[in-house]
Design a protein around this motif. Sequence first.
Motif, PDB file in Angstrom:
ATOM      1  N   ASP A 290       0.834  -1.202   0.000  1.00 49.79           N
ATOM      2  CA  ASP A 290       0.000   0.000   0.000  1.00 49.79           C
ATOM      3  C   ASP A 290       0.870   1.254   0.000  1.00 49.79           C
ATOM      4  N   ASP A 291       2.057   1.148  -0.583  1.00 51.91           N
ATOM      5  CA  ASP A 291       3.030   2.224  -0.466  1.00 51.91           C
ATOM      6  C   ASP A 291       3.036   3.191  -1.635  1.00 51.91           C
ATOM      7  N   GLU A 292       2.270   2.929  -2.681  1.00 50.42           N
ATOM      8  CA  GLU A 292       2.273   3.828  -3.831  1.00 50.42           C
ATOM      9  C   GLU A 292       1.293   4.978  -3.634  1.00 50.42           C
ATOM     10  N   PRO A 293       1.721   6.216  -3.892  1.00 49.78           N
ATOM     11  CA  PRO A 293       0.812   7.364  -3.770  1.00 49.78           C
ATOM     12  C   PRO A 293      -0.332   7.271  -4.774  1.00 49.78           C
ATOM     13  N   PRO A 294      -1.430   7.975  -4.516  1.00 46.53           N
ATOM     14  CA  PRO A 294      -2.553   7.989  -5.456  1.00 46.53           C
ATOM     15  C   PRO A 294      -2.120   8.512  -6.813  1.00 46.53           C
ATOM     16  N   THR A 295      -2.664   7.942  -7.854  1.00 49.51           N
ATOM     17  CA  THR A 295      -2.320   8.373  -9.212  1.00 49.51           C
ATOM     18  C   THR A 295      -3.367   9.290  -9.814  1.00 49.51           C
ATOM     19  N   VAL A 296      -4.522   9.393  -9.159  1.00 52.22           N
ATOM     20  CA  VAL A 296      -5.612  10.225  -9.663  1.00 52.22           C
ATOM     21  C   VAL A 296      -5.689  11.497  -8.840  1.00 52.22           C
ATOM     22  N   ALA A 297      -5.721  12.629  -9.506  1.00 55.42           N
ATOM     23  CA  ALA A 297      -5.790  13.914  -8.814  1.00 55.42           C
ATOM     24  C   ALA A 297      -7.155  14.105  -8.167  1.00 55.42           C
ATOM     25  N   ASP A 298      -7.179  14.928  -7.123  1.00 52.44           N
ATOM     26  CA  ASP A 298      -8.424  15.272  -6.440  1.00 52.44           C
ATOM     27  C   ASP A 298      -9.153  16.314  -7.289  1.00 52.44           C
ATOM     28  N   ASP A 299      -9.973  15.823  -8.235  1.00 48.34           N
ATOM     29  CA  ASP A 299     -10.596  16.723  -9.203  1.00 48.34           C
ATOM     30  C   ASP A 299     -12.056  16.314  -9.410  1.00 48.34           C
ATOM     31  N   PRO A 300     -13.028  17.179  -9.117  1.00 50.89           N
ATOM     32  CA  PRO A 300     -12.822  18.519  -8.572  1.00 50.89           C
ATOM     33  C   PRO A 300     -12.437  18.454  -7.093  1.00 50.89           C
ATOM     34  N   PRO A 301     -11.728  19.479  -6.611  1.00 48.43           N
ATOM     35  CA  PRO A 301     -11.321  19.487  -5.207  1.00 48.43           C
ATOM     36  C   PRO A 301     -12.527  19.395  -4.271  1.00 48.43           C
ATOM     37  N   VAL A 302     -12.430  18.539  -3.285  1.00 48.14           N
ATOM     38  CA  VAL A 302     -13.534  18.327  -2.356  1.00 48.14           C
ATOM     39  C   VAL A 302     -13.545  19.396  -1.279  1.00 48.14           C
ATOM     40  N   VAL A 303     -14.707  19.977  -1.049  1.00 53.00           N
ATOM     41  CA  VAL A 303     -14.924  20.929   0.036  1.00 53.00           C
ATOM     42  C   VAL A 303     -15.889  20.293   1.023  1.00 53.00           C
TER      43      VAL A 303
END
Length: 410
Positions: A290-303
């Motif tokens: 579980d060591d790989e960072p996320p590859t998908v951007a936070d889009d749209p940014p969550v509020v």
Amino acid sequence: MVRWTVEDRRRRLVERHHLRRSTRGADGLVTVVRDLVGLHASDPVSVFLQARARVADLTTDAVEAVLYDDRRVARVLGMRRTMFVVDPVDRPILRAAVTDKLAAGELRRTAGWIDEHGLDGVGPVVDAVAWVEDAAAATVAALDEHGPMTANELKVHVPALREGITMNRDTSYGGRVGMSTRVLFWLATVGDIVRARPGGSIASTAWAWASTADWLGPDAGDGPDTTEAAVALARRYLAAFGPATVDDLQWWTGWTKALTRQALVGAEPVEVEVADGRGEVVTALVLAGDDEPPTVADDPPVVTLLPALDATPMGWKQRAWYLGEHTSFPGLLFDRNGNVGPTVWLAGRVVGAWTQRPDGEVVWRLFDEVDAGADLEAAIATAADDVVAFLGDVRFTPRFPTPWQVELGT
């Protein structure tokens, strides 16, 4: 060694902590509770607002049904001597890893006070430990016979709970400690009772207590030993909160350094490098694979608007990567004991604070360094309207008010 940026850590936080509200209804609430290893439950309204922030199509009635009717989650004593709402399946792990080691100390503390001061209505007690154990047994028997009751209702059936200890009688700072408080807390520590439905609204603290066996059913066989349970809890924590440091895990659990190290040996995490939000790179832990960072951007940014004592901001000791420079207490976001107030989140980081005013309006303020564009303001306004609609006529007073809450609430 894999390296994580601050943005990587924030993206994982958004997904692992369900801030996109991708789950729905009662099943979604149970999923969130289990994935976060519990929701902080010292503040009654906070449980409902933590659920609202993460689960779509949820009402306060639905949360109450899951808690008190279906009992698919339960309010129990957990990490750091604090109440959490957890999946009952996790209760044996929490007992063995966290609360069992507190029980003996709680019993000794109460018995020691009785030995030193005596009981107001009885005087000296020959065997204070036996007195507390007998009072506890009578309490559980009363709950088994009569069902959930408040402390005052229990006193009718268990005379011992009416007793108290007057501490430091000859000083100006003396006071009375009721035995109902001490006995009920010890029973919660050993896991024999749980909090049941309170009287009044979702903001009520008029808690009823229930026998755990009656409320959740008897334990199925022997539970895990301390080491086995600690390993399991460490793995659950890292799945939800990793990458996290050793200090993060020790703080969150309330363990000793020795038990923390022992749990990590069994959990067999792997090391990664993470940006700490202060310009440094430090070593943190994740589960193997579980060591790989996320590859998908936070889009749209969550509020989203998270309540006081939310499980997310209270999940790490080292918090600069999502709080920036606002980590100190007392401070804008924290009271003097380190309890976090309601926070405004954008893309996995805190950008401000919010509160409910006496008329029910939800108001907020952003940090000076945040670029408050029209889109962000609109998104926060939408989230605030959702909180207002969710709470309806419920008004609540923060148990642990922070400086910005006090200022915003006036």
